[in-house]
Motif scaffolding. Structure first.
Motif, PDB file in Angstrom:
ATOM      1  N   GLU A 252     -62.074  38.147 -19.105  1.00 21.01           N
ATOM      2  CA  GLU A 252     -62.225  36.694 -19.126  1.00 21.01           C
ATOM      3  C   GLU A 252     -60.968  36.003 -18.621  1.00 21.01           C
ATOM      4  OE1 GLU A 252     -65.072  35.131 -22.602  1.00 21.01           O
ATOM      5  OE2 GLU A 252     -63.232  36.049 -23.342  1.00 21.01           O
ATOM      6  N   GLU A 253     -61.160  34.833 -18.006  1.00 19.54           N
ATOM      7  CA  GLU A 253     -60.015  34.039 -17.576  1.00 19.54           C
ATOM      8  C   GLU A 253     -59.487  33.265 -18.782  1.00 19.54           C
ATOM      9  OE1 GLU A 253     -58.572  31.269 -13.881  1.00 19.54           O
ATOM     10  OE2 GLU A 253     -60.715  31.333 -14.333  1.00 19.54           O
ATOM     11  N   VAL A 254     -58.156  33.319 -18.936  1.00 15.69           N
ATOM     12  CA  VAL A 254     -57.486  32.609 -20.025  1.00 15.69           C
ATOM     13  C   VAL A 254     -56.352  31.780 -19.431  1.00 15.69           C
ATOM     14  CG1 VAL A 254     -58.086  34.250 -21.863  1.00 15.69           C
ATOM     15  CG2 VAL A 254     -56.020  34.626 -20.504  1.00 15.69           C
ATOM     16  N   GLU A 255     -55.908  30.790 -20.201  1.00 17.34           N
ATOM     17  CA  GLU A 255     -54.812  29.949 -19.736  1.00 17.34           C
ATOM     18  C   GLU A 255     -53.797  29.747 -20.846  1.00 17.34           C
ATOM     19  OE1 GLU A 255     -56.116  26.070 -18.561  1.00 17.34           O
ATOM     20  OE2 GLU A 255     -57.294  25.788 -20.374  1.00 17.34           O
ATOM     21  N   LEU A 256     -52.583  29.459 -20.409  1.00 15.40           N
ATOM     22  CA  LEU A 256     -51.460  29.274 -21.318  1.00 15.40           C
ATOM     23  C   LEU A 256     -51.641  28.016 -22.153  1.00 15.40           C
ATOM     24  CD1 LEU A 256     -48.516  30.300 -22.011  1.00 15.40           C
ATOM     25  CD2 LEU A 256     -47.757  28.549 -20.401  1.00 15.40           C
ATOM     26  N   THR A 257     -51.276  28.112 -23.410  1.00 15.21           N
ATOM     27  CA  THR A 257     -51.216  26.974 -24.303  1.00 15.21           C
ATOM     28  C   THR A 257     -50.025  27.176 -25.224  1.00 15.21           C
ATOM     29  OG1 THR A 257     -52.499  25.568 -25.807  1.00 15.21           O
ATOM     30  CG2 THR A 257     -52.768  27.951 -26.064  1.00 15.21           C
ATOM     31  N   VAL A 258     -49.691  26.163 -25.964  1.00 14.56           N
ATOM     32  CA  VAL A 258     -48.611  26.247 -26.943  1.00 14.56           C
ATOM     33  C   VAL A 258     -49.221  25.987 -28.305  1.00 14.56           C
ATOM     34  CG1 VAL A 258     -46.439  25.218 -27.732  1.00 14.56           C
ATOM     35  CG2 VAL A 258     -46.875  25.482 -25.295  1.00 14.56           C
ATOM     36  N   GLY A 259     -48.851  26.807 -29.277  1.00 14.65           N
ATOM     37  CA  GLY A 259     -49.398  26.620 -30.614  1.00 14.65           C
ATOM     38  C   GLY A 259     -48.585  27.347 -31.661  1.00 14.65           C
ATOM     39  N   GLU A 260     -48.991  27.135 -32.892  1.00 12.46           N
ATOM     40  CA  GLU A 260     -48.313  27.757 -34.024  1.00 12.46           C
ATOM     41  C   GLU A 260     -48.607  29.250 -34.059  1.00 12.46           C
ATOM     42  OE1 GLU A 260     -48.719  27.743 -38.855  1.00 12.46           O
ATOM     43  OE2 GLU A 260     -48.958  25.819 -37.830  1.00 12.46           O
ATOM     44  N   ILE A 261     -47.547  30.041 -34.210  1.00  6.74           N
ATOM     45  CA  ILE A 261     -47.737  31.480 -34.350  1.00  6.74           C
ATOM     46  C   ILE A 261     -47.512  31.937 -35.791  1.00  6.74           C
ATOM     47  CG2 ILE A 261     -47.284  32.079 -31.958  1.00  6.74           C
ATOM     48  CD1 ILE A 261     -44.438  32.903 -32.849  1.00  6.74           C
ATOM     49  N   ARG A 262     -46.785  31.135 -36.565  1.00  7.65           N
ATOM     50  CA  ARG A 262     -46.551  31.422 -37.982  1.00  7.65           C
ATOM     51  C   ARG A 262     -45.794  30.262 -38.585  1.00  7.65           C
ATOM     52  NH1 ARG A 262     -43.619  36.662 -38.169  1.00  7.65           N
ATOM     53  NH2 ARG A 262     -43.826  36.396 -40.382  1.00  7.65           N
ATOM     54  N   LYS A 263     -45.529  30.323 -39.874  1.00  5.62           N
ATOM     55  CA  LYS A 263     -44.688  29.342 -40.555  1.00  5.62           C
ATOM     56  C   LYS A 263     -43.306  29.943 -40.736  1.00  5.62           C
ATOM     57  CE  LYS A 263     -48.006  26.403 -42.006  1.00  5.62           C
ATOM     58  NZ  LYS A 263     -48.338  25.308 -41.159  1.00  5.62           N
ATOM     59  N   ASN A 264     -42.269  29.092 -40.712  1.00  7.17           N
ATOM     60  CA  ASN A 264     -40.925  29.583 -40.983  1.00  7.17           C
ATOM     61  C   ASN A 264     -40.668  29.571 -42.486  1.00  7.17           C
ATOM     62  OD1 ASN A 264     -40.259  26.947 -41.722  1.00  7.17           O
ATOM     63  ND2 ASN A 264     -39.100  26.536 -39.873  1.00  7.17           N
ATOM     64  N   ARG A 265     -39.462  29.921 -42.892  1.00  9.47           N
ATOM     65  CA  ARG A 265     -39.157  30.018 -44.329  1.00  9.47           C
ATOM     66  C   ARG A 265     -39.220  28.670 -45.033  1.00  9.47           C
ATOM     67  NH1 ARG A 265     -33.183  31.183 -42.696  1.00  9.47           N
ATOM     68  NH2 ARG A 265     -32.372  29.068 -42.675  1.00  9.47           N
ATOM     69  N   ASP A 266     -39.163  27.565 -44.252  1.00  7.75           N
ATOM     70  CA  ASP A 266     -39.247  26.228 -44.821  1.00  7.75           C
ATOM     71  C   ASP A 266     -40.672  25.683 -44.804  1.00  7.75           C
ATOM     72  OD1 ASP A 266     -36.431  26.138 -45.212  1.00  7.75           O
ATOM     73  OD2 ASP A 266     -36.179  25.658 -43.093  1.00  7.75           O
ATOM     74  N   GLY A 267     -41.621  26.502 -44.357  1.00  8.75           N
ATOM     75  CA  GLY A 267     -43.017  26.074 -44.309  1.00  8.75           C
ATOM     76  C   GLY A 267     -43.373  25.254 -43.084  1.00  8.75           C
ATOM     77  N   LEU A 268     -42.458  25.186 -42.113  1.00 10.83           N
ATOM     78  CA  LEU A 268     -42.721  24.448 -40.876  1.00 10.83           C
ATOM     79  C   LEU A 268     -43.298  25.392 -39.830  1.00 10.83           C
ATOM     80  CD1 LEU A 268     -39.381  22.439 -40.731  1.00 10.83           C
ATOM     81  CD2 LEU A 268     -41.619  21.595 -41.454  1.00 10.83           C
ATOM     82  N   PRO A 269     -44.126  24.874 -38.927  1.00 11.44           N
ATOM     83  CA  PRO A 269     -44.710  25.750 -37.907  1.00 11.44           C
ATOM     84  C   PRO A 269     -43.676  26.218 -36.888  1.00 11.44           C
ATOM     85  CG  PRO A 269     -45.343  23.479 -37.507  1.00 11.44           C
ATOM     86  CD  PRO A 269     -44.590  23.495 -38.813  1.00 11.44           C
ATOM     87  N   ILE A 270     -43.769  27.491 -36.527  1.00 15.92           N
ATOM     88  CA  ILE A 270     -42.991  28.040 -35.414  1.00 15.92           C
ATOM     89  C   ILE A 270     -43.936  28.050 -34.217  1.00 15.92           C
ATOM     90  CG2 ILE A 270     -41.822  30.055 -34.463  1.00 15.92           C
ATOM     91  CD1 ILE A 270     -40.939  30.751 -37.281  1.00 15.92           C
ATOM     92  N   LEU A 271     -43.534  27.360 -33.157  1.00 13.11           N
ATOM     93  CA  LEU A 271     -44.368  27.229 -31.974  1.00 13.11           C
ATOM     94  C   LEU A 271     -43.948  28.226 -30.909  1.00 13.11           C
ATOM     95  CD1 LEU A 271     -44.408  23.336 -31.676  1.00 13.11           C
ATOM     96  CD2 LEU A 271     -46.026  24.819 -32.872  1.00 13.11           C
ATOM     97  N   SER A 272     -44.932  28.722 -30.183  1.00 11.73           N
ATOM     98  CA  SER A 272     -44.662  29.623 -29.075  1.00 11.73           C
ATOM     99  C   SER A 272     -45.844  29.592 -28.123  1.00 11.73           C
ATOM    100  CB  SER A 272     -44.419  31.041 -29.581  1.00 11.73           C
ATOM    101  OG  SER A 272     -43.964  31.867 -28.520  1.00 11.73           O
ATOM    102  N   TYR A 273     -45.792  30.457 -27.126  1.00 17.23           N
ATOM    103  CA  TYR A 273     -46.886  30.526 -26.173  1.00 17.23           C
ATOM    104  C   TYR A 273     -48.036  31.336 -26.746  1.00 17.23           C
ATOM    105  CZ  TYR A 273     -45.159  35.222 -24.989  1.00 17.23           C
ATOM    106  OH  TYR A 273     -44.757  36.533 -25.036  1.00 17.23           O
ATOM    107  N   LYS A 274     -49.223  30.966 -26.340  1.00 17.48           N
ATOM    108  CA  LYS A 274     -50.466  31.665 -26.642  1.00 17.48           C
ATOM    109  C   LYS A 274     -51.331  31.540 -25.396  1.00 17.48           C
ATOM    110  CE  LYS A 274     -51.223  30.819 -31.546  1.00 17.48           C
ATOM    111  NZ  LYS A 274     -52.141  30.166 -32.494  1.00 17.48           N
TER     112      LYS A 274
END
Length: 143
Positions: free
Chosen positions: A115-137
């Motif tokens: 399947e064709e997919v495209e780059l997006t940015v999103g949360e991959i996990r939470k950090n120790r402070d409960g804030l989202p860590i963003l990266s490529y998906k």
């Protein structure tokens, strides 16, 4: 009586590896950063220093294609600590002849190889402070 000082810790990062992903401030589309060796021209992701082909140590950053084909994937139901399950991981083949490992953004059981997919940015996990860590998906291309 001595005043007890509370040690303040710096907040945990909320962006994962800015050397891999560029999110332009002008609101244009994000892109992965490829690294082309200035000596031999080999393109790699992520940056491999020195160049595995010629041992060169100078590179230029090259914006990689935002779309690719899903080579393989796995639905993960029992994952590593800190990641909410289920989630999906996969390898994406880009036109630059690079294979990228990434999380996939979508529903478990909904992806198919090829399947064709495209780059997006999103949360991959939470950090120790409960804030989202963003990266490529990568996500499915709509339509």
């Amino acid at each position: 009586m001595a005043k007890e000082e509370k040690k303040q810790r710096d907040p945990d990062i909320t962006f994962f590896h800015p050397d891999l992903l560029e999110v332009p401030e002008d609101c244009s589309s994000p892109f992965l950063k490829g690294y082309r060796c200035k000596s031999c021209g080999q393109l790699d992701f992520p940056n491999l220093n020195p160049c595995p082909n010629c041992w060169g140590e100078e590179f230029e950053i090259v914006p990689l294609s935002r779309r690719g084909k899903l080579y393989s994937y796995a639905d993960i139901f029992i994952g590593q600590p800190g990641l909410q399950t289920p989630y999906i991981i996969g390898y994406v083949d880009l036109p630059e002849n690079l294979r990228i490992f990434a999380m996939l953004d979508g529903e478990v059981g909904s992806f198919q190889c090829g399947e064709e997919v495209e780059l997006t940015v999103g949360e991959i996990r939470k950090n120790r402070d409960g804030l989202p860590i963003l990266s490529y998906k990568f996500k499915k291309v709509n339509g």
